[in-house]
Design an enzyme around this catalytic site. Structure first.
Site, PDB file in Angstrom:
ATOM      1  N   SER A   1     -37.326  51.541 -33.254  1.00 21.48           N
ATOM      2  CA  SER A   1     -37.906  51.862 -31.597  1.00 21.48           C
ATOM      3  C   SER A   1     -39.187  51.959 -31.630  1.00 21.48           C
ATOM      4  O   SER A   1     -40.301  52.307 -32.211  1.00 21.48           O
ATOM      5  CB  SER A   1     -37.159  53.485 -31.958  1.00 21.48           C
ATOM      6  OG  SER A   1     -36.866  53.228 -30.218  1.00 21.48           O
ATOM      7  N   ASP A   2     -40.174  51.686 -30.098  1.00 16.80           N
ATOM      8  CA  ASP A   2     -41.309  52.266 -29.543  1.00 16.80           C
ATOM      9  C   ASP A   2     -41.315  52.390 -28.474  1.00 16.80           C
ATOM     10  O   ASP A   2     -40.014  52.267 -27.568  1.00 16.80           O
ATOM     11  CB  ASP A   2     -42.053  50.798 -30.016  1.00 16.80           C
ATOM     12  CG  ASP A   2     -43.016  51.308 -29.818  1.00 16.80           C
ATOM     13  OD1 ASP A   2     -43.912  51.997 -30.838  1.00 16.80           O
ATOM     14  OD2 ASP A   2     -43.866  51.140 -29.105  1.00 16.80           O
ATOM     15  N   GLN A   3     -42.295  53.435 -28.166  1.00 15.49           N
ATOM     16  CA  GLN A   3     -42.247  53.459 -26.915  1.00 15.49           C
ATOM     17  C   GLN A   3     -43.652  53.429 -25.690  1.00 15.49           C
ATOM     18  O   GLN A   3     -44.559  54.273 -26.146  1.00 15.49           O
ATOM     19  CB  GLN A   3     -41.326  55.134 -26.051  1.00 15.49           C
ATOM     20  CG  GLN A   3     -41.982  55.455 -24.631  1.00 15.49           C
ATOM     21  CD  GLN A   3     -41.704  57.017 -24.626  1.00 15.49           C
ATOM     22  OE1 GLN A   3     -42.015  58.258 -24.633  1.00 15.49           O
ATOM     23  NE2 GLN A   3     -39.330  56.678 -24.368  1.00 15.49           N
TER      24      GLN A   3
END
Length: 199
Positions: free
Chosen positions: A71-73
């Site tokens: 995941s990444d934001q």
């Protein structure tokens, strides 16, 4: 009943670890070795999706039988990516820039299972409406919370909620760092039913 495949979270984020634990599925945590430098001209949403997939692929290469979540934001203001501030001075700059504005937080989640040739990524954009903030509020908030490891310098799950007027999202945990509804959909597509695997 067949034993479900091992589940691995490709992340060092304690926020993502705490969110994934809500699903009550046993999982391991492995730090992905991924260069997070944006590509020239790369849009924030594309960056988040690319990095989420890269993290999952990096760990899946070491654990091909496992189902791996990455995941990444990336926060976006006026088309520009806003990353983790890393320092008090940078956090002040970020919150001043976002004061009274709408900021889009692009949270991407990817699931990879190398043994089955499965790889997919989903994006969960969240629009955050910041209140108009004065310098005294910004300083006090940052001294109390020290959110220097959070994109956009605000923890919505804690005191940072007081900085906001509204949050628009269709996946309620996306802003904290892991969109669990999209994660569950990807796990099901990879052959791991979250309800069947929970304990």
């Amino acid at each position: 009943m067949d034993t479900p495949p091992a589940l691995i979270l490709a992340s060092t984020s304690r926020y993502r670890r705490e969110l994934l634990a809500r699903l009550r599925i046993a999982f391991d945590v492995v730090a992905p070795a991924v260069d997070e430098t944006p590509l020239p001209g790369e849009a924030p949403a594309a960056l988040a999706q690319r990095l989420a997939l890269a993290k999952a692929h990096a760990v899946a290469a070491q654990h091909p039988q496992a189902v791996v979540i990455g995941s990444d934001q990336v926060a976006e203001l006026d088309g520009q990516a806003i990353g983790k501030p890393g320092s008090h001075a940078r956090a002040v700059e970020q919150l001043r820039a976002m004061s009274g504005r709408r900021v889009v937080f692009h949270t991407a989640v990817a699931v990879v299972c190398a043994a089955h040739g499965f790889a997919d990524v989903k994006l969960a954009p969240v629009t955050v409406h910041f209140r108009t903030l004065d310098d005294a509020q910004i300083e006090r908030y940052l001294r109390l919370e020290q959110p220097y490891d959070c994109a956009g310098s605000a923890k919505s799950e804690s005191l940072g909620i007081a900085l906001l007027e509204a949050i628009d999202s269709d996946d309620p945990t996306a802003l904290v760092g892991l969109p669990l509804m999209r994660t569950c959909a990807l796990l099901r597509a990879a052959g791991l039913d979250p309800i069947a695997a929970a304990s």
